[in-house]
Design a protein around this motif. Structure first.
Motif, PDB file in Angstrom:
ATOM      1  N   TYR A 207       0.662  -1.125   0.021  1.00 52.02           N
ATOM      2  CA  TYR A 207      -0.128   0.134  -0.016  1.00 52.02           C
ATOM      3  C   TYR A 207       0.886   1.104  -0.040  1.00 52.02           C
ATOM      4  O   TYR A 207       0.553   2.218  -0.487  1.00 52.02           O
ATOM      5  CB  TYR A 207      -0.821   0.009   1.271  1.00 52.02           C
ATOM      6  N   TYR A 208       1.890   1.236   1.034  1.00 54.77           N
ATOM      7  CA  TYR A 208       2.680   2.315   0.869  1.00 54.77           C
ATOM      8  C   TYR A 208       3.519   2.731  -0.541  1.00 54.77           C
ATOM      9  O   TYR A 208       3.607   3.851  -0.897  1.00 54.77           O
ATOM     10  CB  TYR A 208       3.807   2.116   1.729  1.00 54.77           C
ATOM     11  N   PHE A 209       3.986   1.600  -1.092  1.00 52.61           N
ATOM     12  CA  PHE A 209       4.597   1.721  -2.696  1.00 52.61           C
ATOM     13  C   PHE A 209       3.795   2.182  -3.387  1.00 52.61           C
ATOM     14  O   PHE A 209       3.998   3.118  -4.192  1.00 52.61           O
ATOM     15  CB  PHE A 209       5.203   0.312  -2.873  1.00 52.61           C
ATOM     16  N   GLN A 210       2.525   1.725  -3.512  1.00 57.38           N
ATOM     17  CA  GLN A 210       1.328   2.279  -4.512  1.00 57.38           C
ATOM     18  C   GLN A 210       1.059   3.592  -4.127  1.00 57.38           C
ATOM     19  O   GLN A 210       0.886   4.345  -5.022  1.00 57.38           O
ATOM     20  CB  GLN A 210       0.159   1.190  -4.517  1.00 57.38           C
ATOM     21  N   SER A 211       0.744   3.926  -2.949  1.00 56.92           N
ATOM     22  CA  SER A 211       0.553   5.296  -2.735  1.00 56.92           C
ATOM     23  C   SER A 211       1.395   6.295  -2.880  1.00 56.92           C
ATOM     24  O   SER A 211       1.192   7.417  -3.574  1.00 56.92           O
ATOM     25  CB  SER A 211       0.155   5.496  -1.230  1.00 56.92           C
ATOM     26  N   ALA A 212       2.778   6.127  -2.801  1.00 58.53           N
ATOM     27  CA  ALA A 212       3.824   7.002  -3.137  1.00 58.53           C
ATOM     28  C   ALA A 212       3.945   7.004  -4.650  1.00 58.53           C
ATOM     29  O   ALA A 212       4.473   8.053  -5.207  1.00 58.53           O
ATOM     30  CB  ALA A 212       5.116   6.112  -2.610  1.00 58.53           C
ATOM     31  N   ARG A 213       3.318   6.042  -5.353  1.00 57.84           N
ATOM     32  CA  ARG A 213       3.457   6.354  -6.924  1.00 57.84           C
ATOM     33  C   ARG A 213       2.209   7.089  -7.289  1.00 57.84           C
ATOM     34  O   ARG A 213       2.001   7.299  -8.523  1.00 57.84           O
ATOM     35  CB  ARG A 213       3.149   4.786  -7.515  1.00 57.84           C
ATOM     36  N   GLY A 214       1.379   7.613  -6.406  1.00 59.84           N
ATOM     37  CA  GLY A 214       0.201   8.455  -6.733  1.00 59.84           C
ATOM     38  C   GLY A 214      -0.995   7.545  -6.842  1.00 59.84           C
ATOM     39  O   GLY A 214      -2.026   8.239  -7.670  1.00 59.84           O
ATOM     40  N   ILE A 215      -1.107   6.235  -6.620  1.00 55.29           N
ATOM     41  CA  ILE A 215      -2.195   5.229  -6.836  1.00 55.29           C
ATOM     42  C   ILE A 215      -3.057   5.446  -5.479  1.00 55.29           C
ATOM     43  O   ILE A 215      -2.511   5.256  -4.581  1.00 55.29           O
ATOM     44  CB  ILE A 215      -1.921   3.915  -7.250  1.00 55.29           C
ATOM     45  N   ARG A 216      -4.351   5.782  -5.551  1.00 60.99           N
ATOM     46  CA  ARG A 216      -5.115   5.799  -4.795  1.00 60.99           C
ATOM     47  C   ARG A 216      -5.814   4.619  -4.242  1.00 60.99           C
ATOM     48  O   ARG A 216      -6.335   3.638  -5.267  1.00 60.99           O
ATOM     49  CB  ARG A 216      -6.429   6.708  -4.835  1.00 60.99           C
ATOM     50  N   ILE A 217      -5.560   4.110  -3.126  1.00 54.05           N
ATOM     51  CA  ILE A 217      -6.186   2.803  -2.688  1.00 54.05           C
ATOM     52  C   ILE A 217      -7.426   3.017  -1.768  1.00 54.05           C
ATOM     53  O   ILE A 217      -7.372   3.580  -0.761  1.00 54.05           O
ATOM     54  CB  ILE A 217      -4.813   2.133  -1.820  1.00 54.05           C
ATOM     55  N   TRP A 218      -8.414   2.163  -2.171  1.00 52.67           N
ATOM     56  CA  TRP A 218      -9.613   2.412  -1.298  1.00 52.67           C
ATOM     57  C   TRP A 218      -9.632   1.345   0.154  1.00 52.67           C
ATOM     58  O   TRP A 218     -10.370   1.740   0.930  1.00 52.67           O
ATOM     59  CB  TRP A 218     -10.816   1.655  -2.133  1.00 52.67           C
ATOM     60  N   TRP A 219      -8.578   0.431   0.318  1.00 52.87           N
ATOM     61  CA  TRP A 219      -8.791  -0.230   1.299  1.00 52.87           C
ATOM     62  C   TRP A 219      -7.801   0.044   2.348  1.00 52.87           C
ATOM     63  O   TRP A 219      -7.286  -0.904   3.375  1.00 52.87           O
ATOM     64  CB  TRP A 219      -8.623  -1.856   0.896  1.00 52.87           C
ATOM     65  N   LYS A 220      -7.540   1.357   2.603  1.00 51.74           N
ATOM     66  CA  LYS A 220      -6.478   1.999   3.304  1.00 51.74           C
ATOM     67  C   LYS A 220      -6.817   1.452   5.021  1.00 51.74           C
ATOM     68  O   LYS A 220      -6.079   1.034   5.850  1.00 51.74           O
ATOM     69  CB  LYS A 220      -6.008   3.266   3.374  1.00 51.74           C
ATOM     70  N   GLU A 221      -8.167   1.659   5.243  1.00 54.80           N
ATOM     71  CA  GLU A 221      -8.717   1.195   6.530  1.00 54.80           C
ATOM     72  C   GLU A 221      -8.420  -0.156   7.131  1.00 54.80           C
ATOM     73  O   GLU A 221      -8.265  -0.567   7.977  1.00 54.80           O
ATOM     74  CB  GLU A 221     -10.169   1.762   6.464  1.00 54.80           C
ATOM     75  N   TRP A 222      -8.717  -0.976   6.032  1.00 56.72           N
ATOM     76  CA  TRP A 222      -8.429  -2.469   6.231  1.00 56.72           C
ATOM     77  C   TRP A 222      -7.113  -2.853   6.848  1.00 56.72           C
ATOM     78  O   TRP A 222      -6.954  -3.705   7.395  1.00 56.72           O
ATOM     79  CB  TRP A 222      -8.708  -3.360   5.105  1.00 56.72           C
ATOM     80  N   ILE A 223      -6.167  -2.037   6.592  1.00 60.18           N
ATOM     81  CA  ILE A 223      -4.717  -2.206   7.033  1.00 60.18           C
ATOM     82  C   ILE A 223      -4.697  -2.198   8.494  1.00 60.18           C
ATOM     83  O   ILE A 223      -4.231  -3.125   9.205  1.00 60.18           O
ATOM     84  CB  ILE A 223      -3.957  -1.286   6.299  1.00 60.18           C
TER      85      ILE A 223
END
Length: 343
Positions: A207-223
């Motif tokens: 998730y960190y990797f994808q977010s740093a690339r600018g990709i929005r992840i919907w399941w951040k709360e699930w972490i």
């Protein structure tokens, strides 16, 4: 002729088994890589307190003290400086932690699946022949070393001038100490918290990797939810193993499932640290995701997510909700923020 063809196809595409759950035997490849780095195969590794690097309380304690000195000293140094971007380094950091966590996880599964299925979960968590084999000790030790790599997470925080919350700083330092105590204490149940933690870390660092690339992840709360679920399961196993050890050793008149491997200080360390994690992460979750007791839904939630700026990934998992009790403010029609009456 058909039989030979079938055998050839089987050789090329081996089917998964209990001993080879991924179709091929991964340990020989890992052992060769291990030998390439350290000079001898993984089968020859022995964890010897006082001899193996980072195997003493003094070494672990000094490293943890150095960690806190660097992060809090660095925060003061950065106080009047511009934050660093560090996007490329941050991407690399999260990618290799995702890869390391994934590799260790599949190696743990390969070592444990056959034991759990054939001998049962009790044997796997309480007998040294099940949960404290030589290959598992190698993996335990490597997992322990990764906890020092993960300390770099906090270095990125202060270099980017992000808040250093108690949860983040405590969790990182305490985890290194926790892994050390379980290695010294030879706790056969160690693989349960470790494999669950590796699973969470594969998800989290990806998730960190994808977010740093600018990709929005919907399941951040699930972490955060996964982390809480992880600690609940961890404590179930750790409390059971500890109860089994103490009842079989000191209180034979109490009901017990048998005997359990490990040392007493390791049991107390596991119970104390994991229990504190559970309480802190539940508190964080409630403060961050349940501030007003209501969740936006439907079109309102979609609109809010689409309009919100992409957050820094570290702010999602370790941000303390400092303003959880503050009233929300609204924007003026011209887009400017209203002036506080208390200013």
């Amino acid at each position: 002729m058909a039989t030979e063809s079938s055998l050839s196809l089987f050789d090329k595409f081996p089917v998964p088994t209990l001993d080879r759950p991924f179709g091929i035997h991964l340990w020989p490849y890992f052992s060769k890589g291990f030998e390439y780095v350290v000079g001898y195969p993984a089968e020859d590794f022995r964890f010897i307190p006082g001899t193996t690097p980072m195997s003493t309380l003094k070494e672990t304690g000094l490293f943890v003290i150095l960690y806190y000195t660097i992060i809090f000293g660095g925060r003061e140094i950065m106080r009047n400086r511009e934050p660093f971007k560090l996007r490329s380094l941050f991407l690399i950091h999260n990618f290799y932690l995702t890869a390391i966590s994934g590799i260790l996880l599949v190696l743990f599964i390969e070592q444990l699946l056959g034991t759990v299925v054939r001998r049962g979960i009790f044997y796997a968590i309480c007998d040294t022949g099940g949960g404290w084999t030589q290959p598992l000790v190698v993996l335990y030790y490597l997992n322990y070393l990764t906890k020092y790599l993960e300390l770099l997470d906090t270095c990125f925080l202060f270099l980017k001038k992000k808040p250093l919350t108690f949860l983040h700083c405590y969790h990182h330092g305490a985890t290194a100490v926790l892994c050390y105590t379980q290695l010294i204490g030879s706790t056969a149940v160690s693989w349960v918290p470790i494999t669950l933690n590796l699973t969470v870390h594969v998800v989290m660092y990806w998730y960190y990797f994808q977010s740093a690339r600018g990709i929005r992840i919907w399941w951040k709360e699930w972490i955060t939810r996964l982390q809480i679920i992880q600690f609940v399961i961890d404590l179930g196993f750790v409390y059971f193993a500890s109860w089994t050890y103490f009842t079989s050793t000191y209180f034979q008149w109490l009901p017990s499932a048998g005997e359990c491997a490990g040392e007493e200080f390791a049991a107390f360390a596991g119970i104390g640290i994991l229990s504190s994690y559970l309480l802190l992460f539940i508190s964080f979750y409630l403060a961050t995701y349940r501030k007003d007791g209501k969740r936006p839904s439907g079109r309102k939630a979609t609109r809010r997510m689409s309009q919100a700026p992409l957050p820094d990934p570290h702010d999602i998992i370790y941000r303390k909700s400092a303003n959880s009790g503050a009233k929300s403010t609204s924007m003026k029609p011209d887009g400017s923020a209203p002036r506080s009456r208390k200013a």
